[in-house]
Scaffold this motif. Structure first.
Motif, PDB file in Angstrom:
ATOM      1  N   UNK A 286       0.840  -1.200   0.000  1.00 10.56           N
ATOM      2  CA  UNK A 286       0.000   0.000   0.000  1.00 10.56           C
ATOM      3  C   UNK A 286       0.875   1.250   0.000  1.00 10.56           C
ATOM      4  N   UNK A 287       0.287   2.370  -0.383  1.00  9.29           N
ATOM      5  CA  UNK A 287       1.043   3.610  -0.425  1.00  9.29           C
ATOM      6  C   UNK A 287       1.492   4.068   0.945  1.00  9.29           C
ATOM      7  N   UNK A 288       0.725   3.726   1.944  1.00  4.66           N
ATOM      8  CA  UNK A 288       1.024   4.217   3.287  1.00  4.66           C
ATOM      9  C   UNK A 288       2.113   3.443   4.012  1.00  4.66           C
ATOM     10  N   UNK A 289       2.551   2.331   3.458  1.00  4.94           N
ATOM     11  CA  UNK A 289       3.559   1.522   4.147  1.00  4.94           C
ATOM     12  C   UNK A 289       4.925   2.201   4.047  1.00  4.94           C
ATOM     13  N   UNK A 290       5.526   2.477   5.185  1.00  2.00           N
ATOM     14  CA  UNK A 290       6.807   3.169   5.207  1.00  2.00           C
ATOM     15  C   UNK A 290       7.955   2.160   5.286  1.00  2.00           C
ATOM     16  N   UNK A 291       9.110   2.550   4.754  1.00  2.00           N
ATOM     17  CA  UNK A 291      10.331   1.756   4.866  1.00  2.00           C
ATOM     18  C   UNK A 291      11.447   2.675   5.332  1.00  2.00           C
ATOM     19  N   UNK A 292      12.133   2.270   6.361  1.00  3.54           N
ATOM     20  CA  UNK A 292      13.321   2.991   6.813  1.00  3.54           C
ATOM     21  C   UNK A 292      14.206   1.977   7.539  1.00  3.54           C
ATOM     22  N   UNK A 293      15.337   1.672   6.941  1.00  6.78           N
ATOM     23  CA  UNK A 293      16.211   0.633   7.476  1.00  6.78           C
ATOM     24  C   UNK A 293      17.660   1.075   7.356  1.00  6.78           C
ATOM     25  N   UNK A 294      18.399   0.955   8.464  1.00  6.88           N
ATOM     26  CA  UNK A 294      19.807   1.328   8.437  1.00  6.88           C
ATOM     27  C   UNK A 294      20.614   0.259   7.687  1.00  6.88           C
ATOM     28  N   UNK A 295      21.448   0.714   6.759  1.00  5.60           N
ATOM     29  CA  UNK A 295      22.352  -0.169   6.018  1.00  5.60           C
ATOM     30  C   UNK A 295      23.683   0.557   5.868  1.00  5.60           C
ATOM     31  N   UNK A 296      24.755  -0.034   6.365  1.00  5.41           N
ATOM     32  CA  UNK A 296      26.057   0.614   6.262  1.00  5.41           C
ATOM     33  C   UNK A 296      26.052   1.961   6.955  1.00  5.41           C
ATOM     34  N   UNK A 297      26.491   2.979   6.218  1.00  6.69           N
ATOM     35  CA  UNK A 297      26.574   4.339   6.769  1.00  6.69           C
ATOM     36  C   UNK A 297      25.384   5.191   6.357  1.00  6.69           C
ATOM     37  N   UNK A 298      24.205   4.571   6.214  1.00  7.96           N
ATOM     38  CA  UNK A 298      23.034   5.335   5.811  1.00  7.96           C
ATOM     39  C   UNK A 298      21.749   4.568   6.026  1.00  7.96           C
ATOM     40  N   UNK A 299      20.684   5.018   5.351  1.00  5.98           N
ATOM     41  CA  UNK A 299      19.365   4.406   5.515  1.00  5.98           C
ATOM     42  C   UNK A 299      18.740   4.149   4.150  1.00  5.98           C
ATOM     43  N   UNK A 300      18.085   2.990   4.005  1.00  2.10           N
ATOM     44  CA  UNK A 300      17.230   2.723   2.853  1.00  2.10           C
ATOM     45  C   UNK A 300      15.821   3.133   3.252  1.00  2.10           C
ATOM     46  N   UNK A 301      15.195   3.984   2.419  1.00  2.00           N
ATOM     47  CA  UNK A 301      13.866   4.510   2.736  1.00  2.00           C
ATOM     48  C   UNK A 301      12.963   4.433   1.516  1.00  2.00           C
ATOM     49  N   UNK A 302      11.666   4.498   1.796  1.00  2.00           N
ATOM     50  CA  UNK A 302      10.706   4.581   0.701  1.00  2.00           C
ATOM     51  C   UNK A 302      10.498   6.031   0.332  1.00  2.00           C
ATOM     52  N   UNK A 308      15.107   4.619  -1.872  1.00  2.00           N
ATOM     53  CA  UNK A 308      16.244   5.523  -1.985  1.00  2.00           C
ATOM     54  C   UNK A 308      17.208   5.252  -0.828  1.00  2.00           C
ATOM     55  N   UNK A 309      18.455   5.617  -1.029  1.00  3.39           N
ATOM     56  CA  UNK A 309      19.460   5.470   0.012  1.00  3.39           C
ATOM     57  C   UNK A 309      19.906   6.862   0.458  1.00  3.39           C
ATOM     58  N   UNK A 310      19.829   7.109   1.748  1.00  2.61           N
ATOM     59  CA  UNK A 310      20.211   8.413   2.294  1.00  2.61           C
ATOM     60  C   UNK A 310      21.390   8.225   3.239  1.00  2.61           C
ATOM     61  N   UNK A 311      22.529   8.815   2.916  1.00  2.00           N
ATOM     62  CA  UNK A 311      23.693   8.675   3.808  1.00  2.00           C
ATOM     63  C   UNK A 311      23.408   9.338   5.166  1.00  2.00           C
ATOM     64  N   UNK A 312      24.021   8.793   6.215  1.00  2.00           N
ATOM     65  CA  UNK A 312      23.908   9.401   7.539  1.00  2.00           C
ATOM     66  C   UNK A 312      24.616  10.754   7.534  1.00  2.00           C
ATOM     67  N   UNK A 313      24.057  11.694   8.252  1.00  2.60           N
ATOM     68  CA  UNK A 313      24.663  13.027   8.334  1.00  2.60           C
ATOM     69  C   UNK A 313      25.737  13.014   9.407  1.00  2.60           C
TER      70      UNK A 313
END
Length: 313
Positions: A286-302, A308-313
């Motif tokens: 569903x559209x409302x399902x969120x994803x946010x998971x730490x991988x390496x030095x960042x996060x995989x997100x929906x 998308x992959x967002x590096x840690x600040x």
């Protein structure tokens, strides 16, 4: 049967000029002597002083003397190889060493760097990978060759045994130094070398050859997986489309996710992280399902329809 050192160097066809990563130990000494003999005037040595032992200055001095006798220029690189919290000392030293070698190679304009890892090292690497539950990439052991920033890296002695290397040196009266840290069983690789390999050879006399062959088979399989992953990444897009990911079988999905993270973001997902990411992708109906998971030095997100992959600040 393992290859002879002479045969291995005869089959080695590097681009010149060539640098040999030279520690002063038996393996790199044999490689340096053989290469300097075959390509006189076209070889330099790169020595990395880790500064971790009182004997480090003595190692560098020995290398300077040996290179002077061979007529080979020596480029000594000094690094701080102390490990960060949570990092293994072996990994920190290895990372620092390769970074220093690469800097020197680029600065000196060499076309190829030869590394002296041999057949015993390859078996140790495969056993270490097995102990960590590694996948095909880990079981492939050390790569025989690769390229970085226009510099070729080669391991021409991967099919030569440590014993044969020492026989070769003794037959020529060539001296080398022994690093006392190689005897310390505080390091996992040293425990494998001193305890596991002798028992393995006693139980399976051909282990050196069969393990090396298995590593080559794993490397071939890994190459196929990477080709499939590259094709699948074109299908699912960069960043990956979640619906397209969900259309793939679980193993193929894991393969392309691992490839995306590594190739696009230099992020290495653990087995647990990858399994959790796949669980969340499977639940993302569903559209409302969120994803946010730490991988390496960042996060995989929906982000909408994509990951998308967002590096840690």
């Amino acid at each position: 049967m393992t290859a002879s050192l002479d045969a291995a160097v005869a089959a080695f066809a590097p681009r010149l000029p060539l640098a040999v990563a030279y520690s002063g130990g038996a393996d790199s000494t044999a490689l340096l002597v053989a290469c300097a003999t075959r390509w006189p005037g076209q070889v330099v040595a790169i020595h990395v002083n880790h500064g971790l032992q009182a004997a480090a200055a003595g190692f560098e001095s020995h290398c300077r003397s040996a290179c002077g006798a061979l007529g080979v220029p020596l480029h000594a690189e000094r690094i701080d190889a102390r490990h960060a919290p949570g990092e293994s000392p072996e990994d920190a030293a290895r990372r620092g060493r390769y970074e220093a070698i690469h800097r020197a190679a680029l600065r000196e304009g060499v076309a190829c760097v030869a590394l002296a890892q041999h057949a015993d090292d390859q078996v140790e690497t495969v056993l270490l990978a097995l102990s960590r539950g590694a996948g095909i990439a880990g079981l492939a052991g050390m790569r025989p060759a690769w390229e970085q920033d226009g510099v070729d890296y080669c391991r021409p002695l991967l099919e030569v045994s440590a014993a044969d290397i020492r026989v070769w040196l003794k037959a020529r009266g060539v001296e080398w130094i022994e690093d006392p840290s190689n005897e310390s069983e505080a390091y996992t690789r040293n425990r494998i070398r001193s305890r596991v390999l002798p028992a393995l050879r006693e139980a399976f006399p051909t282990a050196l050859n069969t393990f090396a062959r298995s590593a080559r088979h794993a490397a071939q399989a890994q190459s196929v997986l990477e080709e499939v992953a590259a094709e699948d990444l074109q299908r699912v897009g960069t960043p990956p489309d979640i619906a397209a990911l969900r259309s793939l079988g679980r193993a193929r999905q894991a393969n392309v996710l691992r490839h995306w993270l590594r190739s696009a973001h230099e992020a290495q997902a653990s087995t647990a992280q990858l399994e959790e990411l796949q669980r969340q992708v499977a639940a993302c109906a569903t559209r409302g399902h969120d994803i946010r998971l730490r991988v390496g030095e960042g996060f995989v997100q929906r982000d909408g329809a994509r990951l998308v992959f967002t590096p840690s600040v």
